[in-house]
Design a protein around this motif. Structure first.
Motif, PDB file in Angstrom:
ATOM      1  N   UNK A   1       4.656 112.778  42.038  1.00  0.00           N
ATOM      2  CA  UNK A   1       5.777 113.368  41.727  1.00  0.00           C
ATOM      3  C   UNK A   1       6.909 112.834  42.731  1.00  0.00           C
ATOM      4  N   UNK A   2       6.312 112.922  43.909  1.00  0.00           N
ATOM      5  CA  UNK A   2       7.530 112.296  44.948  1.00  0.00           C
ATOM      6  C   UNK A   2       7.809 110.817  44.773  1.00  0.00           C
ATOM      7  N   UNK A   3       6.881 110.030  44.429  1.00  0.00           N
ATOM      8  CA  UNK A   3       7.049 108.825  44.118  1.00  0.00           C
ATOM      9  C   UNK A   3       8.035 108.395  42.847  1.00  0.00           C
ATOM     10  N   UNK A   4       7.747 109.235  41.927  1.00  0.00           N
ATOM     11  CA  UNK A   4       8.757 109.049  40.780  1.00  0.00           C
ATOM     12  C   UNK A   4      10.117 109.709  41.030  1.00  0.00           C
ATOM     13  N   UNK A   5      10.421 110.591  41.867  1.00  0.00           N
ATOM     14  CA  UNK A   5      11.543 111.199  42.104  1.00  0.00           C
ATOM     15  C   UNK A   5      12.169 110.605  43.389  1.00  0.00           C
ATOM     16  N   UNK A   6      11.706 109.480  44.095  1.00  0.00           N
ATOM     17  CA  UNK A   6      12.127 108.732  45.025  1.00  0.00           C
ATOM     18  C   UNK A   6      12.066 109.613  46.248  1.00  0.00           C
ATOM     19  N   UNK A   7      11.597 110.862  46.449  1.00  0.00           N
ATOM     20  CA  UNK A   7      11.389 111.420  47.616  1.00  0.00           C
ATOM     21  C   UNK A   7      10.305 111.007  48.664  1.00  0.00           C
ATOM     22  N   UNK A   8      10.664 109.878  49.389  1.00  0.00           N
ATOM     23  CA  UNK A   8       9.818 109.227  49.895  1.00  0.00           C
ATOM     24  C   UNK A   8       9.310 109.984  51.191  1.00  0.00           C
ATOM     25  N   UNK A   9      10.016 110.936  51.681  1.00  0.00           N
ATOM     26  CA  UNK A   9       9.748 111.573  52.886  1.00  0.00           C
ATOM     27  C   UNK A   9       8.381 112.583  52.693  1.00  0.00           C
ATOM     28  N   UNK A  10       8.500 113.562  51.478  1.00  0.00           N
ATOM     29  CA  UNK A  10       7.535 114.256  50.863  1.00  0.00           C
ATOM     30  C   UNK A  10       6.436 113.326  50.620  1.00  0.00           C
TER      31      UNK A  10
END
Length: 684
Positions: free
Chosen positions: A287-296
């Motif tokens: 999920x985080x890879x797809x949304x670009x939320x690389x911190x999470x």
């Protein structure tokens, strides 16, 4: 715990971005109409007019969406917004631009820049024309102070935000989300200081504000965050069933709540449901890879790596850790404690694979972080102590006195009725003789008790003198170590560093082939660090300065960093300052009990708990999961129990030891503060 630190600031980290997305719905281009345009040097802005403020708002909203996918483009757009807003004297645009630039700096790990951006935007927040959004600005401003360990500043801004909205009711879904975000932040502050009751109150306020807007899609995200925070509270209280319920409830409201996925993964891992935990972590990474939320994404990968590491599946853990180490150097996504554990685990993997050179390098890197981690832990302990509000102790004492008075009055009435029934002189004489006889017996008993008390007092005075002599000797040795040997070592190190360049090579970073000169320097540094720790153990300055709970907490943290033993410190109830001699004796007892666990128990986990009751009793519990021992024979000086028993006797306390083979050991100590006189002010 890692889970607490990760979820605790979810609202702090996301609320500002959510706030900016509301501007297009809540603001209009007329906000800056009353302001006069100023001359601006860049000619590209000469064509702007006041009605262009709506376009600036749209640009802010677009930049806020880019912050997770393309942070560099978002920063470029926000600087453009800042220039345009300055040109038009558009206060809301200026403050919003600075706020979002602060958020970007947080994501990049540049927390000082984040603090500076928030300060620059603060004079312009009146441009929101909305007290709730102004309060939300203050709440978001606390985030970088958390990451830099400035807990006093963090709590100042969060509680300032609460003060601004205390008597307000949300006008719409936008203000409801902002108010809920503020209460969520305060609730998680109380979680970090261990007051879960107050934490539930504030998080409950957040959910109550949001529930009327449950049909709104954005409100559902915040409801999910709130349920995740409630789950965190129950998880910290070891109420796994309630924690699992709220984590699942959070995922029902927002299936892509990665913090809920990570928290539920922690819960499953603790319950030996490792495969389910790994599945949740892999989902969070996706999920985080797809949304670009690389911190999470980084946090999820780190947690997955730890899962494999704990299973000793080093082939899977190693590439994950290597990726996280490299990426964290770019974006600083992990907190200091996570980085320390990451380096330590990676060093163990390298050691297990026979790559001793790299293992030593990462072991040294973890040691370099230990001092910063200890300092941060100390600062947090101070903050936790200051954050807890004092209960109304005087009111409780008054209620207790009233109950005692009522009991005595009742006893007096009963006695008067009984006396009134006596009508015969013979009975009265018999009663008088009985009273005289009892008085004689009581007098003899009191004399015997006084004699015993005097003997016990003499014995206790003798024991106190021995203990005071030991503590004075420890204090003297600590001063000699700190002011004598450490100073001499520092002088030797400074002299070695002045050796001419031809006799040393200062550019080598090879841990196995460094010049002999550099090896001596590192050995001196290691020796100085160990002497500093020894001096602290002999005479803990933090105990004298900040009291018993903080000193025990810092001792537990220090031991955990130097041993593989997991040490959990818990505090129940507000613990006031006692006399310094009493605090030092309790600290020594706790210190000795933990050392016994390390030396003899072969344990993997130990819990140290301090508990102060309403009856003014102080209880200390040290519990481990080690091999246990036979408690039927506790005579002699086995495992230092004689020394511990001596100190407990001097303090007038009681000790209870419970242990079974292969089922661990529990040592329970209890001290009556009123009887021991420990609550008297220290006038020395």
């Amino acid at each position: 715990m890692l889970l607490l630190q990760r979820i605790g600031l979810i609202t702090l980290c996301t609320a500002w971005c959510m706030l900016q997305r509301d501007f297009a719905f809540s603001q209009s281009s007329g906000l800056a109409d009353k302001r006069t345009s100023v001359t601006f040097p860049e000619s590209k802005y000469y064509g702007l007019v006041q009605k262009d403020t709506q376009e600036i708002i749209n640009q802010i909203n677009y930049a806020s969406m880019l912050m997770y996918r393309d942070i560099d483009s978002a920063i470029y757009l926000l600087h453009d917004v800042l220039d345009k807003s300055r040109y038009l004297s558009f206060d809301m645009g200026i403050s919003a631009a600075y706020g979002n630039l602060s958020f970007c700096s947080n994501r990049l790990g540049d927390y000082q820049a984040s603090i500076e951006y928030y300060r620059l935007g603060l004079p312009y927040i009146s441009g929101f024309h909305d007290v709730v959004k102004e309060a939300m600005y203050y709440s978001c401003m606390s985030a970088p102070y958390f990451y830099t360990g400035q807990y006093d500043s963090m709590s100042y801004y969060v509680y300032k935000a609460e003060e601004m909205i205390r008597d307000l009711k949300p006008a719409d879904v936008s203000s409801a989300k902002d108010m809920a975000g503020i209460y969520n932040n305060i609730g998680m502050l109380w979680v970090r200081s261990g007051d879960y009751g107050r934490a539930r109150v504030y998080v409950g306020k957040a959910k109550k504000i949001l529930m009327p807007y449950v049909q709104d899609s954005f409100a559902q995200i915040f409801i999910s965050i709130t349920d995740g925070n409630l789950a965190t509270i129950y998880f910290q209280q070891r109420e796994q069933d309630s924690a699992a319920y709220f984590y699942k409830l959070a995922l029902q409201s927002h299936p892509e709540n990665t913090n809920a996925l990570l928290g539920l993964s922690d819960l499953y891992a603790a319950g030996n449901r490792e495969e389910e935990a790994i599945s949740l972590l892999q989902k969070a990474i996706h999920i985080t890879a797809g949304s670009g939320n690389y911190i999470e994404n980084m946090k999820a990968r780190f947690q997955l790596g730890l899962m494999y590491y704990n299973r000793q599946d080093y082939d899977k853990a190693e590439p994950i850790f290597l990726f996280v180490i490299k990426k964290n150097k770019e974006i600083s996504a992990l907190i200091l404690e996570d980085v320390f554990n990451l380096y330590l685990a990676f060093a163990q993997i390298k050691k297990a694979k026979g790559e001793d050179k790299e293992a030593f390098a990462y072991q040294q890197a973890s040691l370099e972080l230990s001092d910063s981690l200890a300092k941060q832990a100390g600062q947090k302990a101070v903050y936790d102590m200051e954050l807890k509000s004092r209960t109304a102790q005087k009111d409780k004492e008054i209620v207790q006195k009233q109950l005692l008075l009522g009991r005595k009055e009742s006893q007096l009435k009963t006695k008067n009725v009984w006396i009134g029934t006596i009508s015969a002189i013979a009975v009265l004489v018999a009663a008088l003789l009985t009273v005289l006889y009892r008085n004689s017996k009581n007098s003899q008993r009191l004399q015997a008790e006084k004699l015993n008390a005097m003997q016990q007092s003499q014995e206790i005075s003798h024991l106190k003198a021995i203990i005071q002599g030991e503590e004075k000797e420890r204090s003297r040795m600590a001063r000699e170590l700190h002011d004598g040997i450490m100073v001499q070592l520092s002088t030797v190190k400074m002299n070695l560093k002045t050796v001419p360049d031809p006799y040393r090579n200062t550019t080598s970073h090879d841990y196995f082939h460094t010049p002999y000169y550099q090896q001596m320097i590192r050995q001196l540094e290691d020796a100085t660090r160990e002497l500093r720790q020894t001096a602290h153990n002999l005479m803990p300055d933090m105990l004298l300065a900040n009291g018993l709970p903080e000193a025990v907490y810092y001792f537990c943290k220090t031991v955990q960093q130097s041993t593989p033993l997991e040490i959990i410190f818990q505090q129940n109830g507000d613990i006031p300052r006692f006399q310094s001699e009493f605090e030092l004796s309790v600290y020594r007892i706790t210190q000795e009990l933990v050392q016994n666990v390390i030396k003899h128990a072969h344990a993997t986990r130990v819990i140290v708990q301090l508990f102060h009751t309403d009856e003014n009793l102080l209880a200390v519990t040290v519990e481990d999961d080690g091999q246990g021992f036979d408690t039927s024979n506790l005579q002699g000086d086995g495992m230092g129990l004689k020394s511990i028993g001596t100190r407990v006797a001097v303090l007038g306390g009681t000790i209870d030891i419970s242990s079974e083979y292969n089922n661990g050991t529990t040592v329970y100590l209890e001290f009556d503060i009123d009887k021991s006189g420990a609550a008297k002010p220290d006038i020395s």
